[in-house]
Design an enzyme around this catalytic site. Structure first.
Site, PDB file in Angstrom:
ATOM      1  N   CYS A  49      -4.932   0.246   5.097  1.00  0.00           N
ATOM      2  CA  CYS A  49      -3.896   0.937   4.312  1.00  0.00           C
ATOM      3  C   CYS A  49      -2.927   1.683   5.229  1.00  0.00           C
ATOM      4  CB  CYS A  49      -4.544   1.881   3.304  1.00  0.00           C
ATOM      5  SG  CYS A  49      -5.823   2.941   4.006  1.00  0.00           S
TER       6      CYS A  49
HETATM    7  N1  LIG Z   1     -10.280   1.864  -0.309  1.00  0.00           N
HETATM    8  C1  LIG Z   1      -9.109   1.603   0.253  1.00  0.00           C
HETATM    9  O1  LIG Z   1      -8.110   2.325   0.057  1.00  0.00           O
HETATM   10  C2  LIG Z   1      -8.961   0.416   1.146  1.00  0.00           C
HETATM   11  C3  LIG Z   1      -7.689   0.153   1.701  1.00  0.00           C
HETATM   12  C4  LIG Z   1      -7.536  -0.946   2.566  1.00  0.00           C
HETATM   13  C5  LIG Z   1      -8.622  -1.734   2.869  1.00  0.00           C
HETATM   14  N2  LIG Z   1      -9.852  -1.453   2.336  1.00  0.00           N
HETATM   15  C6  LIG Z   1     -10.976  -2.327   2.709  1.00  0.00           C
HETATM   16  O2  LIG Z   1     -11.443  -3.002   1.556  1.00  0.00           O
HETATM   17  C7  LIG Z   1     -12.861  -3.205   1.677  1.00  0.00           C
HETATM   18  C8  LIG Z   1     -13.526  -2.619   0.442  1.00  0.00           C
HETATM   19  O3  LIG Z   1     -13.222  -1.222   0.402  1.00  0.00           O
HETATM   20  P1  LIG Z   1     -13.597  -0.316  -0.849  1.00  0.00           P
HETATM   21  O4  LIG Z   1     -12.854   0.942  -0.675  1.00  0.00           O
HETATM   22  O5  LIG Z   1     -13.464  -1.110  -2.086  1.00  0.00           O
HETATM   23  O6  LIG Z   1     -15.152  -0.049  -0.553  1.00  0.00           O
HETATM   24  P2  LIG Z   1     -16.301   0.256  -1.612  1.00  0.00           P
HETATM   25  O7  LIG Z   1     -15.739   0.950  -2.788  1.00  0.00           O
HETATM   26  O8  LIG Z   1     -17.375   0.916  -0.831  1.00  0.00           O
HETATM   27  O9  LIG Z   1     -16.799  -1.208  -2.061  1.00  0.00           O
HETATM   28  C9  LIG Z   1     -17.434  -2.091  -1.159  1.00  0.00           C
HETATM   29  C10 LIG Z   1     -17.912  -3.332  -1.879  1.00  0.00           C
HETATM   30  O10 LIG Z   1     -18.691  -4.107  -0.967  1.00  0.00           O
HETATM   31  C11 LIG Z   1     -20.054  -4.082  -1.396  1.00  0.00           C
HETATM   32  N3  LIG Z   1     -20.891  -3.772  -0.220  1.00  0.00           N
HETATM   33  C12 LIG Z   1     -21.035  -2.610   0.393  1.00  0.00           C
HETATM   34  N4  LIG Z   1     -21.796  -2.739   1.486  1.00  0.00           N
HETATM   35  C13 LIG Z   1     -22.181  -4.014   1.516  1.00  0.00           C
HETATM   36  C14 LIG Z   1     -22.992  -4.748   2.377  1.00  0.00           C
HETATM   37  N5  LIG Z   1     -23.557  -4.207   3.459  1.00  0.00           N
HETATM   38  N6  LIG Z   1     -23.195  -6.050   2.107  1.00  0.00           N
HETATM   39  C15 LIG Z   1     -22.614  -6.604   1.036  1.00  0.00           C
HETATM   40  N7  LIG Z   1     -21.821  -5.938   0.175  1.00  0.00           N
HETATM   41  C16 LIG Z   1     -21.596  -4.657   0.426  1.00  0.00           C
HETATM   42  C17 LIG Z   1     -20.186  -3.023  -2.424  1.00  0.00           C
HETATM   43  O11 LIG Z   1     -21.210  -3.408  -3.317  1.00  0.00           O
HETATM   44  P3  LIG Z   1     -21.999  -2.371  -4.227  1.00  0.00           P
HETATM   45  O12 LIG Z   1     -21.088  -1.201  -4.471  1.00  0.00           O
HETATM   46  O13 LIG Z   1     -22.254  -3.170  -5.470  1.00  0.00           O
HETATM   47  O14 LIG Z   1     -23.219  -1.989  -3.464  1.00  0.00           O
HETATM   48  C18 LIG Z   1     -18.810  -3.043  -3.078  1.00  0.00           C
HETATM   49  O15 LIG Z   1     -18.706  -4.110  -3.994  1.00  0.00           O
HETATM   50  C19 LIG Z   1     -13.290  -2.493   2.981  1.00  0.00           C
HETATM   51  O16 LIG Z   1     -13.405  -3.429   4.013  1.00  0.00           O
HETATM   52  C20 LIG Z   1     -12.146  -1.528   3.232  1.00  0.00           C
HETATM   53  O17 LIG Z   1     -11.992  -1.225   4.592  1.00  0.00           O
HETATM   54  C21 LIG Z   1     -10.035  -0.410   1.471  1.00  0.00           C
END
Ligand SMILES: NC(=O)c1ccc[n+]([C@@H]2O[C@H](COP(=O)([O-])OP(=O)(O)OC[C@H]3O[C@@H](n4cnc5c(N)ncnc54)[C@H](OP(=O)(O)O)[C@@H]3O)[C@@H](O)[C@H]2O)c1
Length: 344
Positions: free
Chosen positions: A159
């Site tokens: 982001c």
């Molecule tokens: N949040 C932001 O603003 C943002 C911005 C840019 C990029 N990103 C990227 O987008 C990705 C997701 O971010 P998020 O904010 O959505 O994170 P999040 O809310 O923590 O969600 C992560 C997802 O991946 C799953 N997960 C977590 N650990 C895992 C593992 N070890 N093995 C398999 N599945 C796993 C989780 O499953 P469960 O919850 O069902 O356990 C959930 O579905 C990340 O790589 C992050 O860097 C996020």
């Protein structure tokens, strides 16, 4: 009520898409945007936890009535496109397996963003599939549009890099950046769905919290992309957590290689972003309210004659233009659809 909602409001006759990691913040928003998209056919959602729950019950405001499934690559590798919304490290093996099955992938994690293995490993540790590095199109359409049509693997940027690169690209391309300090404020959704002491209400409420001082993982990504734009330099990047859910505001303090008039600066940014649907050149410093829950990036560049610095402000929503709606913008570009389809 749920039965009535079971067909996709957008129609869903086009390419089949699955979202892997739809229980997390970024995956859930991607599911919402795809469910409503007039072209794509959202066929499944997976999660690690909450398997068997309706997404609708986890994220009522998104109103996606599909059930969360456990990932089964044999079944879930049948789609045309997968959006992978896992954390870095967990993402690469899934991306690799999907690519081996011929599935087009949009990866939201850091695992495919960098070209340099050294840069990745210095900030993230060892890479599970270093052969993926350098294969993806870096998913900022405004900077890499020519490589998106037909792309098989797209790495959505972090982001902060999205906002920083959109803010700095015109100056970088013109060879005008001698030095830059990037100061960022962000809401807590950037840290994902799992609460931690750091993102706890008591830590964040009515405060401003600097974090990852001189070590944030988005630094190498910003540096690598600036280098590709013609500005190889070390970037001082410092984020701060603020008591907000979504949105981030960056202020870039640039030492230019030469003095710039206000008019020259304005001409540079207008030329760079003329006709860009999602970039708005603001008349006054942008604020988060102007971009929250949108795919817009609002920018303002100002020359300070007193210090000789250029200040560039950039505001985006971290979950939207910072990841999931930008992924839809990329998907539209991959398939040759209008980039704003499903995002207006
Ligand atoms: N949040 C932001 O603003 C943002 C911005 C840019 C990029 N990103 C990227 O987008 C990705 C997701 O971010 P998020 O904010 O959505 O994170 P999040 O809310 O923590 O969600 C992560 C997802 O991946 C799953 N997960 C977590 N650990 C895992 C593992 N070890 N093995 C398999 N599945 C796993 C989780 O499953 P469960 O919850 O069902 O356990 C959930 O579905 C990340 O790589 C992050 O860097 C996020």
């Amino acid at each position: 009520v749920v039965e009535k909602q079971l067909s996709q409001p957008g129609g869903g006759q086009g390419p089949t898409v699955g979202v892997i990691g739809a229980t997390g913040f970024a995956g859930a928003l991607a599911a919402y945007l795809l469910w409503r998209h007039p072209r794509f056919n959202l066929t499944y959602l997976t999660g690690r936890s909450e398997v068997g729950y309706r997404h609708l019950d986890l994220y009522p405001r998104y109103r996606v009535p599909l059930t969360v499934e456990e990932l089964d690559l044999d079944r879930h590798g049948e789609v045309e496109v997968a959006v992978v919304a896992y954390p870095h490290g967990a993402s690469a093996p899934v991306v690799k397996a999907l690519r081996d099955r011929g599935v087009r992938v949009l990866d939201l994690s850091a695992d495919c963003r960098l070209r340099s293995r050294e840069r990745y490993e210095a900030y993230y540790g060892s890479h599970p599939h270093p052969e993926l590095l350098g294969q993806a199109v870096y998913g900022i359409p405004e900077l890499h549009r020519d490589r998106l049509p037909g792309a098989e693997l797209v790495a959505l940027p972090g982001c902060f890099p999205t906002a920083a690169l959109l803010a700095l690209a015109p100056l970088a391309r013109a060879g005008l950046i001698a030095d830059v300090v990037i100061d960022a404020k962000t809401g807590v959704s950037g840290a994902g769905r799992q609460p931690t002491p750091f993102t706890h209400f008591s830590n964040v409420h009515a405060s401003v919290v600097p974090y990852r001082v001189a070590s944030h993982r988005h630094t190498p990504e910003i540096e690598e992309q600036l280098e590709l734009l013609g500005a190889p330099l070390a970037v001082q990047f410092q984020p701060h957590l603020v008591p907000l859910d979504e949105g981030e505001l960056l202020t870039c303090y640039v030492t230019p290689r030469e003095p710039l008039s206000a008019q020259a600066l304005q001409d540079l940014y207008e030329a760079a972003y003329a006709g860009e649907r999602f970039i708005e050149l603001a008349a006054s410093p942008p604020t988060l309210r102007e971009v929250q829950e949108t795919n817009y990036c609002r920018l303002l560049a100002v020359y300070d004659g007193h210090t000789g610095k250029v200040l560039v402000f950039a505001a985006i929503d971290n979950l939207w233009k910072g990841t999931s709606s930008q992924a839809i913008q990329c998907l539209n570009a991959i398939y040759g659809y209008p980039e704003d389809e499903g995002l207006c």
